[in-house]
Design a protein around this motif. Structure first.
Motif, PDB file in Angstrom:
ATOM      1  N   GLY A 119     -41.595  25.266  17.122  1.00 44.74           N
ATOM      2  CA  GLY A 119     -40.719  25.831  16.109  1.00 44.74           C
ATOM      3  C   GLY A 119     -39.539  24.943  15.758  1.00 44.74           C
ATOM      4  O   GLY A 119     -38.981  25.052  14.669  1.00 44.74           O
ATOM      5  N   HIS A 120     -39.140  24.057  16.690  1.00 44.73           N
ATOM      6  CA  HIS A 120     -38.071  23.115  16.350  1.00 44.73           C
ATOM      7  C   HIS A 120     -38.547  22.187  15.230  1.00 44.73           C
ATOM      8  O   HIS A 120     -39.734  21.871  15.119  1.00 44.73           O
ATOM      9  CB  HIS A 120     -37.654  22.300  17.573  1.00 44.73           C
ATOM     10  N   LYS A 121     -37.603  21.723  14.433  1.00 42.17           N
ATOM     11  CA  LYS A 121     -37.933  20.883  13.275  1.00 42.17           C
ATOM     12  C   LYS A 121     -37.765  19.388  13.557  1.00 42.17           C
ATOM     13  O   LYS A 121     -38.122  18.550  12.742  1.00 42.17           O
ATOM     14  CB  LYS A 121     -37.036  21.263  12.081  1.00 42.17           C
ATOM     15  N   LYS A 122     -37.199  19.079  14.729  1.00 47.46           N
ATOM     16  CA  LYS A 122     -37.032  17.674  15.123  1.00 47.46           C
ATOM     17  C   LYS A 122     -37.261  17.570  16.634  1.00 47.46           C
ATOM     18  O   LYS A 122     -37.617  18.540  17.286  1.00 47.46           O
ATOM     19  CB  LYS A 122     -35.647  17.152  14.721  1.00 47.46           C
ATOM     20  N   ASN A 123     -37.012  16.373  17.184  1.00 50.05           N
ATOM     21  CA  ASN A 123     -37.257  16.109  18.599  1.00 50.05           C
ATOM     22  C   ASN A 123     -36.606  17.165  19.497  1.00 50.05           C
ATOM     23  O   ASN A 123     -35.453  17.548  19.270  1.00 50.05           O
ATOM     24  CB  ASN A 123     -36.679  14.749  18.995  1.00 50.05           C
ATOM     25  N   VAL A 124     -37.328  17.593  20.538  1.00 49.28           N
ATOM     26  CA  VAL A 124     -36.744  18.453  21.573  1.00 49.28           C
ATOM     27  C   VAL A 124     -36.071  17.533  22.593  1.00 49.28           C
ATOM     28  O   VAL A 124     -36.728  16.778  23.307  1.00 49.28           O
ATOM     29  CB  VAL A 124     -37.802  19.346  22.233  1.00 49.28           C
ATOM     30  N   SER A 125     -34.750  17.589  22.619  1.00 48.57           N
ATOM     31  CA  SER A 125     -33.957  16.631  23.384  1.00 48.57           C
ATOM     32  C   SER A 125     -33.472  17.175  24.727  1.00 48.57           C
ATOM     33  O   SER A 125     -33.058  16.406  25.591  1.00 48.57           O
ATOM     34  CB  SER A 125     -32.750  16.197  22.549  1.00 48.57           C
ATOM     35  N   ALA A 126     -33.516  18.504  24.906  1.00 53.92           N
ATOM     36  CA  ALA A 126     -33.003  19.105  26.153  1.00 53.92           C
ATOM     37  C   ALA A 126     -33.761  20.388  26.466  1.00 53.92           C
ATOM     38  O   ALA A 126     -34.100  21.152  25.559  1.00 53.92           O
ATOM     39  CB  ALA A 126     -31.511  19.407  26.013  1.00 53.92           C
ATOM     40  N   VAL A 127     -34.014  20.617  27.749  1.00 54.42           N
ATOM     41  CA  VAL A 127     -34.567  21.889  28.222  1.00 54.42           C
ATOM     42  C   VAL A 127     -33.783  22.333  29.447  1.00 54.42           C
ATOM     43  O   VAL A 127     -33.310  21.499  30.227  1.00 54.42           O
ATOM     44  CB  VAL A 127     -36.070  21.815  28.583  1.00 54.42           C
ATOM     45  N   CYS A 128     -33.636  23.641  29.586  1.00 49.88           N
ATOM     46  CA  CYS A 128     -32.935  24.194  30.747  1.00 49.88           C
ATOM     47  C   CYS A 128     -33.512  25.572  31.031  1.00 49.88           C
ATOM     48  O   CYS A 128     -33.592  26.405  30.129  1.00 49.88           O
ATOM     49  CB  CYS A 128     -31.442  24.291  30.446  1.00 49.88           C
ATOM     50  N   VAL A 129     -33.938  25.799  32.266  1.00 47.04           N
ATOM     51  CA  VAL A 129     -34.431  27.114  32.666  1.00 47.04           C
ATOM     52  C   VAL A 129     -33.379  27.758  33.553  1.00 47.04           C
ATOM     53  O   VAL A 129     -32.911  27.159  34.518  1.00 47.04           O
ATOM     54  CB  VAL A 129     -35.766  27.012  33.412  1.00 47.04           C
ATOM     55  N   HIS A 130     -33.000  28.992  33.201  1.00 47.16           N
ATOM     56  CA  HIS A 130     -31.950  29.653  33.985  1.00 47.16           C
ATOM     57  C   HIS A 130     -32.455  29.943  35.393  1.00 47.16           C
ATOM     58  O   HIS A 130     -33.579  30.397  35.577  1.00 47.16           O
ATOM     59  CB  HIS A 130     -31.509  30.952  33.303  1.00 47.16           C
ATOM     60  N   PRO A 131     -31.637  29.670  36.424  1.00 46.82           N
ATOM     61  CA  PRO A 131     -32.091  29.882  37.804  1.00 46.82           C
ATOM     62  C   PRO A 131     -32.297  31.332  38.189  1.00 46.82           C
ATOM     63  O   PRO A 131     -32.932  31.611  39.197  1.00 46.82           O
ATOM     64  CB  PRO A 131     -30.982  29.245  38.648  1.00 46.82           C
ATOM     65  N   GLU A 132     -31.760  32.280  37.415  1.00 53.44           N
ATOM     66  CA  GLU A 132     -31.931  33.700  37.749  1.00 53.44           C
ATOM     67  C   GLU A 132     -32.590  34.501  36.639  1.00 53.44           C
ATOM     68  O   GLU A 132     -33.475  35.299  36.902  1.00 53.44           O
ATOM     69  CB  GLU A 132     -30.558  34.337  38.005  1.00 53.44           C
ATOM     70  N   PHE A 133     -32.116  34.324  35.425  1.00 56.72           N
ATOM     71  CA  PHE A 133     -32.594  35.157  34.335  1.00 56.72           C
ATOM     72  C   PHE A 133     -33.859  34.543  33.729  1.00 56.72           C
ATOM     73  O   PHE A 133     -34.007  33.326  33.723  1.00 56.72           O
ATOM     74  CB  PHE A 133     -31.502  35.299  33.262  1.00 56.72           C
ATOM     75  N   PRO A 134     -34.768  35.354  33.235  1.00 53.57           N
ATOM     76  CA  PRO A 134     -36.073  34.830  32.796  1.00 53.57           C
ATOM     77  C   PRO A 134     -36.016  34.190  31.416  1.00 53.57           C
ATOM     78  O   PRO A 134     -36.634  34.662  30.466  1.00 53.57           O
ATOM     79  CB  PRO A 134     -36.946  36.088  32.803  1.00 53.57           C
ATOM     80  N   ILE A 135     -35.263  33.102  31.311  1.00 47.14           N
ATOM     81  CA  ILE A 135     -35.121  32.442  30.012  1.00 47.14           C
ATOM     82  C   ILE A 135     -35.286  30.938  30.136  1.00 47.14           C
ATOM     83  O   ILE A 135     -34.837  30.319  31.094  1.00 47.14           O
ATOM     84  CB  ILE A 135     -33.759  32.769  29.344  1.00 47.14           C
ATOM     85  N   ILE A 136     -35.951  30.380  29.132  1.00 43.15           N
ATOM     86  CA  ILE A 136     -36.049  28.939  28.925  1.00 43.15           C
ATOM     87  C   ILE A 136     -35.221  28.631  27.683  1.00 43.15           C
ATOM     88  O   ILE A 136     -35.373  29.296  26.652  1.00 43.15           O
ATOM     89  CB  ILE A 136     -37.500  28.505  28.686  1.00 43.15           C
ATOM     90  N   VAL A 137     -34.340  27.642  27.778  1.00 44.38           N
ATOM     91  CA  VAL A 137     -33.518  27.255  26.636  1.00 44.38           C
ATOM     92  C   VAL A 137     -33.919  25.845  26.229  1.00 44.38           C
ATOM     93  O   VAL A 137     -33.966  24.938  27.066  1.00 44.38           O
ATOM     94  CB  VAL A 137     -32.016  27.307  26.986  1.00 44.38           C
ATOM     95  N   THR A 138     -34.234  25.664  24.935  1.00 53.35           N
ATOM     96  CA  THR A 138     -34.563  24.341  24.421  1.00 53.35           C
ATOM     97  C   THR A 138     -33.536  23.939  23.368  1.00 53.35           C
ATOM     98  O   THR A 138     -33.063  24.770  22.595  1.00 53.35           O
ATOM     99  CB  THR A 138     -35.970  24.310  23.791  1.00 53.35           C
ATOM    100  N   GLY A 139     -33.198  22.667  23.346  1.00 51.29           N
ATOM    101  CA  GLY A 139     -32.269  22.134  22.349  1.00 51.29           C
ATOM    102  C   GLY A 139     -32.915  20.973  21.626  1.00 51.29           C
ATOM    103  O   GLY A 139     -33.740  20.247  22.190  1.00 51.29           O
TER     104      GLY A 139
END
Length: 326
Positions: free
Chosen positions: A231-251
């Motif tokens: 879904g991103h329109k350009k390069n995915v430059s960062a990823v971070c998975v929260h150590p407790e909550f069930p979320i993946i964050v992409t930048g």
């Protein structure tokens, strides 16, 4: 899966701080501090409670692409384009150590959760392991990538294992005691910029972001790609998975941050950084705050949930390992 989809997640900006281009961010585990390392060679500590810049100090005459708090030592460890690893005391800002670490730019640094070990990865295509209790002796050199090594991360399940992401389009899995990779994962058509570990249900997973505009989730025990986060329109430059909550964050270089459910992989929320391309994301255990490093500064955002977080964790964690990441 129905239960897991019975809540919604939303990411909202809380505040931002303009600066020169931010190449890495980190959150202190106990103090209300954001560490931002800048393309200009400066590092800043920003207090997100008082919204005051507490410390700023010039580190190198070159970009500092990675910097991490080591709270147990009161340190910041950084790696820069001048090929040096530096250690500073974050209270006094005094430089404690300088190590000539690589023959090219240092892209990423990872700190072992318990042992006095630091990994560094570089454009020289090498990963190195350092022991600070032995005066920063190099404990290992890891060869196998054929292009710049953009990211490294220790596994929270077994900290003898780490992963690396490279512009050679691969993720490699390594053991700290072995010089060659245990195995290689290939699923992207373009180079990889970042990697992080997490647990989905009871499956040990990792997520890597690529210049093909997608992040991919791997079950690394079966070595299978289980989901593409697209879904991103350009390069995915960062990823971070929260150590407790069930979320993946992409930048992404498209200037947006996307929040994905770490079990269903559904896109939950999107945030425009409003400060240009996104280069780094950080989060810590015990806090829903997410910090984002961009072309024009640092953003602090908060992920909110329609249900109480504890209930969400119970629904998704599957086993205890998902809560043991540091």
């Amino acid at each position: 899966a129905g239960e897991q989809q019975s809540f919604t997640l939303k990411i909202e900006k809380e505040l931002d701080r303009k600066s020169e281009r931010v190449k890495s961010v980190d959150l202190h585990p106990t103090k209300p501090w954001i560490l931002a390392s800048l393309y200009s060679g400066t590092m800043c500590i920003w207090n997100y409670q008082s919204q005051v810049m507490e410390k700023t100090f010039h580190v190198a005459g070159a970009p500092v692409r990675s910097a991490k708090f080591v709270a147990r030592e009161q340190w910041i460890i950084s790696g820069a384009d001048d090929k040096l690893i530096r250690v500073h005391n974050y209270d006094s800002c005094e430089k404690i150590k300088e190590v000539v670490a690589h023959k090219d730019y240092i892209r990423s640094i990872a700190v072992h959760p318990t042992l006095p070990y630091v990994l560094s990865s570089s454009d020289d295509m090498l990963i190195k392991l350092w022991d600070w209790e032995k005066d920063w002796v190099c404990m290992g050199v890891f060869e196998g990538h054929s292009h710049y090594v953009m990211g490294v991360a220790f596994s929270p399940r077994d900290a003898n294992i780490f992963a690396s992401a490279s512009l050679d389009c691969t993720v490699k899995m390594w053991d700290v005691g072995l010089p060659h990779p245990r195995f290689t994962l290939r699923a992207h058509s373009k180079g990889l910029n970042c990697v992080d570990f997490f647990t989905s249900g009871d499956k040990p997973c990792l997520v890597a972001g690529s210049d093909d505009y997608a992040a991919k989730v791997w079950d690394y025990q079966t070595r299978t790609c289980v989901q593409a986060l697209e879904g991103h329109k350009k390069n995915v430059s960062a990823v971070c998975v929260h150590p407790e909550f069930p979320i993946i964050v992409t930048g992404s270089e498209d200037g947006t941050i996307r929040v994905w459910h770490a079990t269903t992989y559904r896109l939950e929320s999107t945030l425009n950084s409003e400060l240009g391309r996104v280069w780094a994301i950080g989060c810590i255990k015990g806090s829903p705050k997410i910090v984002i490093g961009c072309d024009e500064g640092t953003v602090m955002a908060k992920v909110s949930c329609s249900h109480h977080w504890d209930a969400v964790k119970l629904q998704t964690e599957g086993d205890q390992d998902s809560n043991e990441c540091l």
